[in-house]
Design a protein around this motif. Structure first.
Motif, PDB file in Angstrom:
ATOM      1  N   ILE A   1       0.825  -1.217   0.000  1.00 34.96           N
ATOM      2  CA  ILE A   1       0.000   0.000   0.000  1.00 34.96           C
ATOM      3  C   ILE A   1       0.860   1.269   0.000  1.00 34.96           C
ATOM      4  O   ILE A   1       0.596   2.183  -0.787  1.00 34.96           O
ATOM      5  CB  ILE A   1      -1.025  -0.018   1.148  1.00 34.96           C
ATOM      6  N   PRO A   2       1.917   1.385   0.814  1.00 35.94           N
ATOM      7  CA  PRO A   2       2.757   2.590   0.725  1.00 35.94           C
ATOM      8  C   PRO A   2       3.395   2.766  -0.656  1.00 35.94           C
ATOM      9  O   PRO A   2       3.526   3.892  -1.139  1.00 35.94           O
ATOM     10  CB  PRO A   2       3.826   2.362   1.805  1.00 35.94           C
ATOM     11  N   GLN A   3       3.779   1.654  -1.306  1.00 33.68           N
ATOM     12  CA  GLN A   3       4.330   1.745  -2.660  1.00 33.68           C
ATOM     13  C   GLN A   3       3.281   2.298  -3.618  1.00 33.68           C
ATOM     14  O   GLN A   3       3.590   3.117  -4.477  1.00 33.68           O
ATOM     15  CB  GLN A   3       4.771   0.364  -3.146  1.00 33.68           C
ATOM     16  N   LEU A   4       2.047   1.861  -3.450  1.00 36.43           N
ATOM     17  CA  LEU A   4       0.950   2.344  -4.287  1.00 36.43           C
ATOM     18  C   LEU A   4       0.710   3.827  -4.041  1.00 36.43           C
ATOM     19  O   LEU A   4       0.507   4.602  -4.977  1.00 36.43           O
ATOM     20  CB  LEU A   4      -0.312   1.533  -3.997  1.00 36.43           C
ATOM     21  N   LEU A   5       0.758   4.254  -2.792  1.00 39.62           N
ATOM     22  CA  LEU A   5       0.541   5.667  -2.460  1.00 39.62           C
ATOM     23  C   LEU A   5       1.632   6.558  -3.057  1.00 39.62           C
ATOM     24  O   LEU A   5       1.377   7.728  -3.349  1.00 39.62           O
ATOM     25  CB  LEU A   5       0.465   5.858  -0.944  1.00 39.62           C
ATOM     26  N   ASP A   6       2.830   6.010  -3.253  1.00 39.59           N
ATOM     27  CA  ASP A   6       3.908   6.778  -3.896  1.00 39.59           C
ATOM     28  C   ASP A   6       3.625   7.034  -5.372  1.00 39.59           C
ATOM     29  O   ASP A   6       4.175   7.962  -5.961  1.00 39.59           O
ATOM     30  CB  ASP A   6       5.247   6.049  -3.757  1.00 39.59           C
TER      31      ASP A   6
END
Length: 195
Positions: free
Chosen positions: A158-163
């Motif tokens: 999820i953090p990778q997606l938010l980036d």
């Protein structure tokens, strides 16, 4: 978002910086910008396949001719497919992000969830493919996707997606698996950065 001719002119200017992925030295029947503008316009009306791009282009050809060259008419579905399979997604995303940034973003509901792709683990000896996606239901638009090895890796994906996406002014929905302290802090930080 209402698209007017001035928006298309600005989009064309940004797209002029794209690298054409087609083979050099070939006699292209269609301009790179023409193909992308028709394709993107089709996506904005809620269609996403290459046949729809050809159909929409033919239906709106008179309108498109007001600001596109179209030396050989509307490209066919195979031309759309070949171009979008080869184009550099990072370059295209940058152009579209800059173009969309000029429209004031009012906020929307962005859904984030992970799904295992049915049947993806049956072929060979690899595990099933798991994808974490962010999408806007109202526009039927996927904002981004990240693959993970397993369902339990969704929290790290999820953090990778938010980036990859800008959701700072949006309302985010997520299932219980995503309700982790570290992710909630990330969402709050995003929201505060855009105030």
């Amino acid at each position: 978002m209402e698209i007017v001719e001035e928006d298309i002119k600005r989009l064309k200017t940004g797209l002029s910086e794209l690298t054409d992925p087609r083979l050099l030295g070939r006699n292209f029947r269609h301009k790179l910008i023409d193909i992308i503008v028709i394709g993107f316009s089709t996506i904005l009306i809620g269609e996403a396949d290459f046949e729809a791009m050809e159909d929409f282009g033919n239906e709106q050809e008179i309108w498109f001719r007001e600001f596109l060259v179209l030396p050989n008419g509307i490209p066919d579905q195979d031309t759309f497919r070949r171009l979008f399979e080869r184009i550099n997604p990072t370059e295209l995303k940058k152009c579209l992000d800059e173009w969309l940034a000029e429209h004031e973003k009012t906020g929307q509901e962005v859904n984030i969830d992970g799904k295992t792709i049915c049947g993806s683990g049956k072929a060979g000896d690899h595990t099933a493919l798991h994808v974490v996606s962010a999408w806007v239901t109202e526009q039927n638009l996927i904002l981004g996707q990240v693959t993970t090895d397993e369902k339990n890796n969704e929290i790290t994906a999820i953090p990778q997606l938010l980036d990859l996406i800008d959701v700072a002014r949006d309302t985010i929905t997520i299932d219980a698996m995503g309700c982790q302290t570290v992710l909630c802090r990330r969402f709050i930080k995003l929201r505060r950065s855009k105030k």
